[in-house]
Design a protein around this motif. Structure first.
Motif, PDB file in Angstrom:
ATOM      1  N   TYR A 145       0.840  -1.194   0.000  1.00 21.29           N
ATOM      2  CA  TYR A 145       0.000   0.000   0.000  1.00 21.29           C
ATOM      3  C   TYR A 145       0.881   1.251   0.000  1.00 21.29           C
ATOM      4  O   TYR A 145       1.892   1.310   0.710  1.00 21.29           O
ATOM      5  CB  TYR A 145      -0.909   0.031   1.232  1.00 21.29           C
ATOM      6  N   ASN A 147       0.231   5.379   0.520  1.00 22.37           N
ATOM      7  CA  ASN A 147      -0.807   6.330   0.918  1.00 22.37           C
ATOM      8  C   ASN A 147      -2.154   5.619   1.113  1.00 22.37           C
ATOM      9  O   ASN A 147      -3.205   6.138   0.715  1.00 22.37           O
ATOM     10  CB  ASN A 147      -0.957   7.447  -0.115  1.00 22.37           C
ATOM     11  N   GLU A 148      -2.086   4.398   1.693  1.00 23.03           N
ATOM     12  CA  GLU A 148      -3.262   3.573   2.002  1.00 23.03           C
ATOM     13  C   GLU A 148      -3.990   3.070   0.754  1.00 23.03           C
ATOM     14  O   GLU A 148      -5.096   2.550   0.842  1.00 23.03           O
ATOM     15  CB  GLU A 148      -4.240   4.339   2.895  1.00 23.03           C
ATOM     16  N   THR A 149      -3.350   3.211  -0.413  1.00 21.19           N
ATOM     17  CA  THR A 149      -3.924   2.719  -1.669  1.00 21.19           C
ATOM     18  C   THR A 149      -3.159   1.487  -2.120  1.00 21.19           C
ATOM     19  O   THR A 149      -1.927   1.513  -2.176  1.00 21.19           O
ATOM     20  CB  THR A 149      -3.847   3.793  -2.767  1.00 21.19           C
ATOM     21  N   PRO A 150      -3.857   0.382  -2.444  1.00 18.12           N
ATOM     22  CA  PRO A 150      -3.157  -0.834  -2.872  1.00 18.12           C
ATOM     23  C   PRO A 150      -2.345  -0.600  -4.149  1.00 18.12           C
ATOM     24  O   PRO A 150      -2.782   0.103  -5.057  1.00 18.12           O
ATOM     25  CB  PRO A 150      -4.302  -1.826  -3.129  1.00 18.12           C
TER      26      PRO A 150
END
Length: 227
Positions: A145, A147-150
């Motif tokens: 991940y 910035n908390e994005t996969p």
């Protein structure tokens, strides 16, 4: 999505039993009935362990085993009715980590799977998260991940990133990285490493042309610098 176990087995009755049992034990299982389908799945999905039959309808399991081992180092357990000494020696020499003759106890299979996973991922199980500021690698699920994005990484990109993060601050030689990720018997060109580092930078660096995380140490290799 990452998968715990890839089962390559053309016997549909046995395959269904193994898949159902392992899923009830909490594992994520992908079942393929041909060697080609199994290899294709491995190219695009991270897998922790492979259960591999030998007598497949297309390419035989020995060939599949050799191809997997030339590309990555995940555990391989062969399950086959061909259980003679010669077949077992061939499978182990091609890179299999264990060899079970059919018929076998499903309980024993589970014990061997747990043993291989513990041996290969024991340290990761104790410390499943690798972090560098906004970059997080969950080694338990083999997910990344930013910035908390996969982030969608190939198997090789993922393995490179984990090695770099685990050795942050250390300069890792190109030959060492190549051998760890592709294997010492791999027929790929060492330049493959440079290509994969470039692709990895494109996915995790704010400016891939001026990388802050994955630094090139000219004439030696690469070093991961934490932010």
């Amino acid at each position: 999505m990452a998968t715990d176990i890839l089962l390559i087995e053309d016997d549909r009755s046995l395959g269904a039993v193994i898949k159902d049992f392992l899923e009830r034990e909490g594992y994520l299982v992908q079942w393929c009935t041909t060697g080609e389908d199994g290899l294709t799945f491995l190219e695009r999905t991270a897998v922790k362990l492979v259960l591999l039959d030998i007598m497949l309808p297309d390419i035989d399991g020995f060939t599949v085993c050799a191809k997997i081992r030339s590309a990555q180092s995940l555990p391989i357990i062969i399950i086959s009715a061909r259980s003679g000494d010669d077949d077992q020696i061939t499978g182990l020499n091609l890179g299999a980590d264990d060899y079970m003759g059919k018929p076998f106890s499903i309980g024993l299979l589970l014990a061997k799977i747990k043993s291989q996973l513990r041996r290969s991922y024991g340290n990761q199980a104790e410390n499943p998260l690798l972090r560098d500021k906004d970059l997080v690698v969950d080694t338990a699920s083999r997910s990344v991940y930013l910035n908390e994005t996969p982030i969608n990484l190939t198997v090789k990109e993922y393995e490179l990133l984990v090695l770099l993060l685990e050795n942050a601050g250390k300069t890792l030689q190109k030959d060492w990285l190549f051998d760890r990720v592709w294997g010492v018997d791999c027929f790929s060109e060492p330049s493959t490493l440079t290509v994969h580092i470039g692709k990895l930078r494109e996915k995790i660096e704010a400016d891939p042309k001026k990388p802050r995380r994955i630094k090139t140490v000219w004439g030696v290799g690469y070093r991961y610098e934490t932010l």
